[in-house]
Design an enzyme around this catalytic site. Structure first.
Site, short mmCIF file in Angstrom:
data_model
loop_
_atom_site.label_atom_id
_atom_site.label_comp_id
_atom_site.label_asym_id
_atom_site.label_seq_id
_atom_site.Cartn_x
_atom_site.Cartn_y
_atom_site.Cartn_z
N LYS A 1 -5.93 4.44 8.41
CA LYS A 1 -4.82 5.22 7.88
C LYS A 1 -5.13 6.72 7.91
CE LYS A 1 -2.85 1.53 5.09
NZ LYS A 1 -2.38 1.08 3.77
N SER B 1 0.78 -1.24 0.00
CA SER B 1 0.00 0.00 0.00
C SER B 1 0.81 1.29 0.00
CB SER B 1 -0.96 0.02 1.20
OG SER B 1 -0.25 0.07 2.42
#
Length: 365
Positions: free
Chosen positions: A302, A257
Site C-alpha cells: 500500500k 482496511s
C-alpha cells in the site's frame, strides 16, 4: 561427439528441463501487489466517493486516499518461475497461499467475507466520524448472519434486532455469546427480537419499532477445537441509524482496511476549512465505532502504491509501523496513528507545516 560439445548439450538440456519444471510445477504461494488508490474526497468512476445529504457540507481540497492491495485469486496456482520473479520484485510480495486464504476457503466465501468486512468498515467509519463531531447516532445489536443448518436457521433472520437473551438486556454484540454460553448444549435459550421487517418499516417511517417476539431455540454443541460450548449458530453485529444520509460509492473494493480514510473524508466534508491543507495524504487502517485504528495486511504494498500516485504522507496503523518502515518508499513520511483523534492531530500538523511534531513510524514500531 567432442566432450566439450556433449557437455554443453547436456547442460542446455538440463537447463531446459529445469525451466519446464519451473513453469509446470505449482508452488503453494500467492502474490500481493499494489492496488488502486482512491481519493475519498474526490470522484471515482464519475461520481463522488462520499455523498452526504441532509446536512451542510463544505468544500475540500488535497487528498485523503484510501489504498488497496491486489492479490491473486483463491484458485490461482503459482509456478516456481512466477514465485522467484515475485520474490525478486520490489513491487510485489510472495506469501504462503494459506496466509491469504485459509485451507478450504472458496472464491465465493472469500468474496463474501470481503464484502461483509467492507460494508461493516463503512458503517464504523460513519459512526467514528460523527462521534468526533458530537453528532448522536442510534445503535442496536442485530443478527448479522445465520449459519446454514444451525439451530437458529429459520428461527432468527439477518437484520433481526436482539433486545434480550433469556430476559437479559443486550447492549453489545458480545453479550449474546455471553448469555448463550451460560447454557449447556441441548438446553433452550430465548431471544427477544424485533423482526427485521418490522425494524425496516419503523426506520422508513422514522419511528421506533416496538413490536417484539420471543423465539426459543435449542442450543447445540460447538464443533470447533477447544472446550465444547453451547451455540445457536448466529453472529451478532451492530446496526445504526444516522441523522442524515451518508453514502459511500466505491465498487470492486473489499475488506475493512479503508475505514480510517473513509472516516477522515466524512469528517472533512462536514467541517469548514481544509483538513489536509492541500497536501497529498494517503493511508490505511481498520476503524471501530469508537475510532480505534487497527492493523491491516499488505501495508508495504500500500505504501508503494500510494507513493507511486504522489502521496507525501501515509497514515499508518501503529501495529503496522515496523513492517511499513522496513521498506519505506523514498519521499514518503509514515505517520503513526492509533485512533481517529491521532489522525486528526497529525493532519493539523501537516497542514500547518509542523512536520517535526509528527509521530513517525520507525523500524521498532
Amino acid at each position: 561427439m567432442p566432450r566439450r560439445t556433449a557437455t554443453m548439450l547436456a547442460s542446455t538440456l538440463m537447463l531446459i528441463a529445469l525451466l519446464c519444471a519451473g513453469v509446470l510445477i505449482p508452488v503453494p504461494y500467492a502474490e500481493m501487489s499494489p492496488g488502486p488508490t482512491v481519493n475519498t474526497l474526490g470522484n471515482h468512476q464519475g461520481e463522488p466517493v462520499l455523498q452526504i445529504s441532509g446536512r451542510k457540507t463544505y468544500p475540500t481540497d488535497g487528498h485523503l486516499n484510501m489504498t488497496t492491495v491486489r492479490v491473486t485469486s483463491v484458485d490461482f496456482r503459482m509456478n516456481l518461475v512466477e514465485a522467484v520473479y515475485g520474490w525478486l520484485s520490489r513491487d510485489s510480495k510472495v506469501v504462503p497461499h494459506d496466509t491469504l486464504y485459509p485451507k478450504g476457503t472458496t472464491e465465493e466465501q472469500s468474496s463474501q467475507q470481503n464484502a461483509e468486512e467492507f460494508s461493516q468498515s463503512q458503517e464504523s467509519a460513519k459512526v467514528a466520524a460523527l462521534k468526533q463531531l458530537d453528532v448522536p447516532v442510534k445503535s442496536w445489536v442485530i443478527v448479522s448472519t445465520v449459519v446454514k443448518d444451525s439451530p437458529a436457521e429459520g428461527r432468527l433472520h439477518a437484520g433481526d434486532v436482539i433486545k434480550a437473551v433469556d430476559g437479559h438486556a443486550v447492549k453489545q454484540p458480545s453479550d449474546v455469546a455471553t448469555f448463550v454460553t451460560k447454557h449447556k448444549a441441548g438446553q433452550k435459550v430465548v431471544f427477544t427480537v424485533v423482526p427485521a421487517k418490522d425494524q425496516a418499516a419503523a426506520e422508513k417511517a422514522h419511528k421506533t419499532a416496538t413490536t417484539t417476539q420471543d423465539v426459543a431455540i435449542t442450543t447445540a454443541a460447538s464443533d470447533d477445537s477447544g472446550p465444547k460450548r453451547a451455540i445457536v449458530g448466529i453472529s451478532a453485529g451492530t446496526d445504526h441509524t444516522f441523522p442524515f444520509s451518508i453514502d459511500i460509492k466505491l465498487a470492486d473494493v473489499g475488506g475493512p482496511s479503508a475505514g480510517l480514510m473513509f472516516a477522515l473524508g466524512i469528517y472533512d466534508k462536514l467541517t469548514p476549512g481544509s483538513l489536509t491543507g492541500g497536501k497529498f495524504v494517503a493511508g490505511t487502517g481498520t476503524i471501530d465505532d469508537n475510532g480505534t485504528v487497527g492493523p491491516i495486511g499488505g501495508v508495504d504494498m500500500k505504501t508503494v502504491g500510494a507513493r507511486g500516485k504522489g502521496a507525501q504522507y501515509f497514515l499508518t496503523p501503529a501495529d503496522n509501523c515496523a513492517e511499513a518502515a522496513a521498506d519505506k518508499p523514498s519521499g514518503l513520511t509514515l505517520v503513526k496513528v492509533k485512533t481517529i483523534k491521532d489522525a486528526l492531530g497529525a493532519l493539523k500538523d501537516i497542514r500547518g507545516g509542523n512536520t517535526a511534531a509528527l509521530p513517525k513510524c520507525t523500524a521498532k514500531g
